[in-house]
Design a protein around this motif. Structure first.
Motif, mmCIF file in Angstrom:
data_model
loop_
_atom_site.group_PDB
_atom_site.id
_atom_site.type_symbol
_atom_site.label_atom_id
_atom_site.label_comp_id
_atom_site.label_asym_id
_atom_site.label_seq_id
_atom_site.Cartn_x
_atom_site.Cartn_y
_atom_site.Cartn_z
ATOM 1 N N ALA A 196 0.840 -1.200 0.000
ATOM 2 C CA ALA A 196 0.000 0.000 0.000
ATOM 3 C C ALA A 196 0.874 1.249 0.000
ATOM 4 N N ASN A 197 0.204 2.399 -0.152
ATOM 5 C CA ASN A 197 0.855 3.698 0.011
ATOM 6 C C ASN A 197 0.280 4.365 1.243
ATOM 7 N N MET A 198 1.110 5.004 2.025
ATOM 8 C CA MET A 198 0.672 5.648 3.256
ATOM 9 C C MET A 198 -0.289 6.790 2.959
ATOM 10 N N GLY A 199 -1.288 6.934 3.830
ATOM 11 C CA GLY A 199 -2.275 7.992 3.668
ATOM 12 C C GLY A 199 -2.880 8.419 4.981
ATOM 13 N N ASP A 200 -4.077 9.020 4.909
ATOM 14 C CA ASP A 200 -4.735 9.491 6.130
ATOM 15 C C ASP A 200 -6.219 9.161 6.127
ATOM 16 N N THR A 201 -6.604 8.044 5.501
ATOM 17 C CA THR A 201 -8.016 7.659 5.503
ATOM 18 C C THR A 201 -8.469 7.345 6.923
ATOM 19 N N GLU A 202 -9.483 8.076 7.373
ATOM 20 C CA GLU A 202 -10.037 7.965 8.732
ATOM 21 C C GLU A 202 -9.003 8.203 9.822
ATOM 22 N N SER A 203 -8.072 9.109 9.592
ATOM 23 C CA SER A 203 -7.151 9.549 10.633
ATOM 24 C C SER A 203 -6.955 11.050 10.459
ATOM 25 N N GLU A 204 -6.374 11.686 11.441
ATOM 26 C CA GLU A 204 -6.204 13.134 11.418
ATOM 27 C C GLU A 204 -4.873 13.575 10.825
ATOM 28 N N ARG A 205 -4.068 12.632 10.416
ATOM 29 C CA ARG A 205 -2.797 12.964 9.781
ATOM 30 C C ARG A 205 -2.313 11.775 8.968
ATOM 31 N N VAL A 206 -1.359 12.008 8.078
ATOM 32 C CA VAL A 206 -0.786 10.922 7.296
ATOM 33 C C VAL A 206 0.072 10.051 8.205
ATOM 34 N N MET A 207 -0.227 8.755 8.229
ATOM 35 C CA MET A 207 0.536 7.832 9.076
ATOM 36 C C MET A 207 0.123 6.405 8.752
ATOM 37 N N LEU A 208 0.884 5.462 9.277
ATOM 38 C CA LEU A 208 0.515 4.048 9.208
ATOM 39 C C LEU A 208 0.201 3.579 10.623
ATOM 40 N N HIS A 209 -0.983 3.020 10.802
ATOM 41 C CA HIS A 209 -1.318 2.359 12.066
ATOM 42 C C HIS A 209 -1.069 0.874 11.847
ATOM 43 N N PHE A 210 -0.164 0.292 12.638
ATOM 44 C CA PHE A 210 0.269 -1.090 12.441
ATOM 45 C C PHE A 210 -0.036 -1.908 13.682
#
Length: 266
Positions: A234-248
């Motif tokens: 995937a490519n990192m983004g901010d879908t349903e988050s307040e900033r661009v990041m990866l939640h792992f």
């Protein structure tokens, strides 16, 4: 679905943690605590087990679903073992014994044993046959040789065991940065049906371990696709988050564990 924060926001931002990850309300809504659940479009048994904090094998066994665990929208799933029937029979037997004396007690005792055996387990040979029929026989179900970081960037939120705490780690980055598989496995979910995770990927590494990659901008893999450690998924983004990041996240037999205990030290 992309939810981008911008400086022209007219309404207050939802309440999240200090790092701007998933708001607590969404985390609560995303989990499943009921005893039954109706499958919605786009969900897999793995995604439902993830939300219910269950091992997918346990959920499959409860509902008599064999591998590869196919489900359909509208299907009703039981999320807890059906032990109520056995409990009622035991209570009835106890009541009959109390009211009818020792003679009835001997008669009641016989049917209780097979019912209890059925509720709590089968013979050793039956268990082996059941295990073979319900567990996938893919060649990737082997010991994980090594884990690797799913993205480059600073860890901005660590794992927490608190009830409303972070069930994984958050890694900062820029939109479009590569998100990589932390270990070899099979993609068992790829979509955005899990509220609070945005564009989400779940990878099964073996019968015990799953990993998840949330808030992606673009998903580059499909369900049932085999991936190697380090493959860009995937490519990192901010879908349903307040900033661009990866939640792992990493799950062991359905339970959240600290990813930092598995990832190499930086």
């Amino acid at each position: 679905m992309l939810l981008s924060a911008c400086s022209s926001r007219q309404t207050p931002a939802p309440v999240g943690d200090v790092h701007g990850s998933v708001p607590l309300k969404k985390r609560v809504k995303n989990s499943i605590s009921a005893t039954e659940y109706t499958v919605k479009k786009g969900e897999t048994l793995y995604s439902i087990a993830w939300r219910a904090n269950l091992d997918v094998r346990k959920l499959a066994k409860i509902n008599s679903i064999n591998a590869p665990y196919r489900i359909f929208p509208g299907q009703k799933l039981t999320l807890t073992p059906k032990v109520a029937k056995a409990s009622k029979v035991a209570a009835s037997a106890k009541k009959s014994t109390k009211n009818s004396g020792k003679t009835i007690a001997k008669v009641v005792k016989k049917p209780v044993a097979p019912i209890k055996k059925q509720a709590y387990g089968k013979s050793a040979s039956e268990q082996k046959l059941s295990k073979k029929s319900t567990l996938p026989q893919d060649n990737y179900s082997q010991k994980i040789r090594e884990w690797q970081w799913p993205a480059a960037g600073k860890v901005i939120a660590k794992f927490s065991t608190a009830p409303q705490g972070n069930k994984g780690i958050d890694i900062a980055g820029r939109r479009g940065n590569a998100v990589k598989a932390a270990a070899a496995g099979k993609v068992v979910y790829a979509g955005n049906a899990l509220r609070g995770y945005g564009n989400l990927i779940i990878v099964k590494h073996n019968d015990d371990y799953l990993s998840a990659y949330a808030h992606n901008d673009q998903i580059k893999v499909k369900e049932q696709q085999l991936v190697k450690a380090g493959d860009v998924i995937a490519n990192m983004g901010d879908t349903e988050s307040e900033r661009v990041m990866l939640h792992f996240e990493v799950r062991f037999r359905g339970k959240s564990v600290n990813p930092l205990k598995y990832l190499p030290k930086k």
